[in-house]
Design an enzyme around this catalytic site. Structure first.
Site, PDB file in Angstrom:
ATOM      1  N   LYS A 110     -10.844  -0.653  10.217  1.00 48.73           N
ATOM      2  CA  LYS A 110     -10.993  -1.882   9.417  1.00 48.73           C
ATOM      3  C   LYS A 110     -11.364  -3.082  10.294  1.00 48.73           C
ATOM      4  O   LYS A 110     -11.641  -4.158   9.790  1.00 48.73           O
ATOM      5  CB  LYS A 110      -9.698  -2.169   8.663  1.00 48.73           C
ATOM      6  CG  LYS A 110      -9.393  -1.102   7.602  1.00 48.73           C
ATOM      7  CD  LYS A 110      -8.230  -1.488   6.742  1.00 48.73           C
ATOM      8  CE  LYS A 110      -7.565  -0.323   6.070  1.00 48.73           C
ATOM      9  NZ  LYS A 110      -8.215   0.122   4.844  1.00 48.73           N
ATOM     10  N   CYS A 134      -4.656   2.490  -3.840  1.00 54.64           N
ATOM     11  CA  CYS A 134      -3.412   2.937  -3.174  1.00 54.64           C
ATOM     12  C   CYS A 134      -2.282   1.925  -3.352  1.00 54.64           C
ATOM     13  O   CYS A 134      -1.441   1.761  -2.455  1.00 54.64           O
ATOM     14  CB  CYS A 134      -3.630   3.218  -1.691  1.00 54.64           C
ATOM     15  SG  CYS A 134      -4.745   4.572  -1.387  1.00 54.64           S
ATOM     16  N   HIS A 166       0.868  -1.175   0.000  1.00 57.62           N
ATOM     17  CA  HIS A 166       0.000   0.000   0.000  1.00 57.62           C
ATOM     18  C   HIS A 166       0.910   1.232   0.000  1.00 57.62           C
ATOM     19  O   HIS A 166       2.011   1.191   0.564  1.00 57.62           O
ATOM     20  CB  HIS A 166      -0.840  -0.042   1.277  1.00 57.62           C
ATOM     21  CG  HIS A 166      -1.911   0.983   1.368  1.00 57.62           C
ATOM     22  ND1 HIS A 166      -1.669   2.285   1.729  1.00 57.62           N
ATOM     23  CD2 HIS A 166      -3.243   0.906   1.149  1.00 57.62           C
ATOM     24  CE1 HIS A 166      -2.800   2.959   1.746  1.00 57.62           C
ATOM     25  NE2 HIS A 166      -3.785   2.143   1.391  1.00 57.62           N
ATOM     26  N   ASP A 208       2.783  -4.681   7.971  1.00 62.44           N
ATOM     27  CA  ASP A 208       1.592  -3.859   7.831  1.00 62.44           C
ATOM     28  C   ASP A 208       0.400  -4.806   7.939  1.00 62.44           C
ATOM     29  O   ASP A 208       0.113  -5.570   7.015  1.00 62.44           O
ATOM     30  CB  ASP A 208       1.650  -3.149   6.465  1.00 62.44           C
ATOM     31  CG  ASP A 208       0.344  -2.461   6.101  1.00 62.44           C
ATOM     32  OD1 ASP A 208      -0.648  -2.627   6.833  1.00 62.44           O
ATOM     33  OD2 ASP A 208       0.331  -1.766   5.068  1.00 62.44           O
ATOM     34  N   GLN A 213      -4.766  -5.236   6.699  1.00 63.90           N
ATOM     35  CA  GLN A 213      -5.734  -6.164   6.090  1.00 63.90           C
ATOM     36  C   GLN A 213      -5.694  -7.541   6.736  1.00 63.90           C
ATOM     37  O   GLN A 213      -6.397  -8.450   6.296  1.00 63.90           O
ATOM     38  CB  GLN A 213      -5.464  -6.298   4.584  1.00 63.90           C
ATOM     39  CG  GLN A 213      -5.625  -5.006   3.810  1.00 63.90           C
ATOM     40  CD  GLN A 213      -7.061  -4.501   3.772  1.00 63.90           C
ATOM     41  OE1 GLN A 213      -8.021  -5.235   4.020  1.00 63.90           O
ATOM     42  NE2 GLN A 213      -7.219  -3.214   3.485  1.00 63.90           N
TER      43      GLN A 213
HETATM   44  N1  PMP Z   1      -1.894  -0.702   4.491  1.00 67.20           N
HETATM   45  C1  PMP Z   1      -2.846  -1.450   3.927  1.00 67.20           C
HETATM   46  C2  PMP Z   1      -2.515  -2.822   3.444  1.00 67.20           C
HETATM   47  C3  PMP Z   1      -4.126  -0.934   3.788  1.00 67.20           C
HETATM   48  O1  PMP Z   1      -5.080  -1.660   3.207  1.00 67.20           O
HETATM   49  C4  PMP Z   1      -4.411   0.367   4.255  1.00 67.20           C
HETATM   50  C5  PMP Z   1      -5.793   0.979   4.091  1.00 67.20           C
HETATM   51  N2  PMP Z   1      -6.359   0.802   2.845  1.00 67.20           N
HETATM   52  C6  PMP Z   1      -3.379   1.087   4.846  1.00 67.20           C
HETATM   53  C7  PMP Z   1      -2.139   0.527   4.952  1.00 67.20           C
HETATM   54  C8  PMP Z   1      -3.605   2.475   5.384  1.00 67.20           C
HETATM   55  O2  PMP Z   1      -4.492   2.436   6.450  1.00 67.20           O
HETATM   56  P1  PMP Z   1      -5.066   3.787   7.075  1.00 67.20           P
HETATM   57  O3  PMP Z   1      -5.576   4.606   5.932  1.00 67.20           O
HETATM   58  O4  PMP Z   1      -6.154   3.315   7.980  1.00 67.20           O
HETATM   59  O5  PMP Z   1      -3.940   4.435   7.789  1.00 67.20           O
END
Ligand code: PMP
Length: 417
Positions: free
Chosen positions: A236, A374, A133, A210, A213
């Site tokens: 999430k 993203c 991401h 990270d 997910q």
């Molecule tokens: N890493 C991953 C794998 C994600 O899916 C996301 C959110 N789509 C993020 C980081 C960022 O999370 P946040 O916007 O809640 O900080």
């Protein structure tokens, strides 16, 4: 495809119809159609148990933490710190290894700055992957620019798995950190994190995962993983937005410099210089998201009451069913076909733009995400403008997937006319 449920036979079945009644938003209509919410990887919906905990906090507890001698302040502090313990227990960590952040993004930025300031110097290397991401790419690019360090990427296969042989080749005496996603948000791939960590640790390299997910779908045990840093977001995991968690091993946190300066994180402030608190408070400058922290623990309790194995069992039933039904549609190609997957099915349809499909599905009440999610480097690698991504939760049903499949067929008919 395989599930992560250890014993499918003995894992209890969820009572999905009753669970759905606990989520008021699932009964709304969108464009006159019952909502089918398949954008869970972007953000999950909230049960009444969580929604009510927010108003209970403001009705009975609201006050600042770690400051007042008065009753409400000590009540708020008590609940704030109890929540930290609940979250620590959930991850099998110690409470002082749990830092409240705004979310995964801030947690990664915190490590990139606070670890980077101390441990990264010119010529050092950081390894991430091509499936990250943007939140797990940009902070490392910024750090590497600042320190004149080098960012290396583990390549991925056509099916969306990490090329582990290439990872082994990238690890060297210059490597100072590995930061990869536990589960890919746009491909659904569950990465072999145990192996990634073992290989890095064999070279004394710490690993950040990270977990944005992963925590909604998988039981995460940071001690068993022996991971150095782990992060996830509250929104999430059926909790509020604006709250997230960074787990860090004490041996690293103790060495790291503060991320931000201000209240809460100081021991003593003199005009000449200041001294700082021990972790985790050293990394929590300013008034925190008190309600968010407390209610994140409530959301985790909610998930644990359902049972992570039961959640995973139901979600994998949805994943397998959706994969089979969508794959059967002519011209549809699933993007992300790893052996181990979380409940994400992303796809494209020959000759059609994902955005157009998303707009038609929305008209049918079906919420999906379209675009690069993203993860622009993945889209560039596969030479696609983006995908239509469906992502499932324990409150979704087989009937909703049937609605999606009919919706996709309808969209194809309309757009290919
Ligand atoms: N890493 C991953 C794998 C994600 O899916 C996301 C959110 N789509 C993020 C980081 C960022 O999370 P946040 O916007 O809640 O900080």
């Amino acid at each position: 495809m395989d599930t992560m449920v250890k014993d499918k036979a003995i894992t209890k079945e969820l009572d999905v119809e009753n669970i759905r009644n606990e989520f008021p938003i699932l009964s709304v209509t969108v464009h006159g159609k019952p909502l089918v919410y398949f954008d869970n990887a972007a953000s999950s919906q909230k049960p009444l148990f969580v929604i009510k905990a927010i108003s209970t906090y403001y009705e009975t507890v609201n006050s600042n933490v770690h400051r007042g001698v008065h009753h409400l302040s000590s009540l708020a502090t008590d609940q704030f710190e109890t929540a930290r313990k609940t979250i620590a227990t959930h991850l099998n960590a110690n409470p002082d290894e749990i830092i409240y952040t705004r979310g995964t993004t801030e947690a990664i930025n915190l490590v990139a700055f606070s670890y980077g300031e101390v441990f990264i110097k010119e010529g050092d290397e950081i390894i991430i992957s091509q499936m990250e991401h943007h939140s797990n790419i940009v902070p490392w690019q910024m750090l590497c620019q600042r320190k004149k360090a080098v960012l290396k990427y583990i390549p991925i296969t056509d099916s969306g798995e990490l090329k582990m042989d290439e990872y082994k080749k990238l690890l060297s005496a210059k490597t100072k950190l590995v930061a990869v996603t536990h589960v890919s948000n746009s491909l659904g791939t569950i990465n072999p994190v145990e192996e990634i960590i073992a290989l890095a640790h064999a070279k004394n390299v710490p690993v950040l995962l990270d977990g944005a997910q992963a925590v909604p779908h998988i039981k995460v045990d940071v001690k068993k993983l022996d991971v150095d840093f782990y992060c996830f977001s509250g929104h999430k995991v059926y909790g509020p937005t604006g709250i997230g968690i960074l787990f860090g091993k004490t041996k690293w946190l103790k060495e790291m410099v503060p991320y931000q300066g201000g209240g809460e994180m100081i021991k003593e402030v003199k005009l000449e210089a200041s001294t700082y608190q021990e972790p985790p408070l050293r990394f929590e400058a300013g008034t925190p998201n008190i309600e968010g922290s407390i209610v994140l623990a409530t959301a985790i309790d909610y998930m644990n009451n359902l049972g992570i194995d039961a959640i995973a069992k139901h979600e994998h039933k949805l994943l397998d069913y959706a994969t089979e039904k969508l794959r059967a549609i002519e011209g549809l190609k699933i993007v992300g076909q790893a052996k181990y997957k979380a409940p994400v099915v992303a796809f494209n349809i020959e000759g059609l733009h994902p955005y157009d499909i998303g707009v038609i599905l929305d008209q049918l009440g079906i919420a999906v995400r379209t675009g690069h999610h993203c993860t622009q480097p993945i889209m560039d690698l596969y030479c696609i403008p983006g995908t239509v991504r469906t992502s499932f939760s324990f409150y979704n049903t087989i009937a909703e997937i049937d609605t999606l499949v009919e919706g996709v067929k309808k969209a194809i008919k309309m757009l290919k006319k």
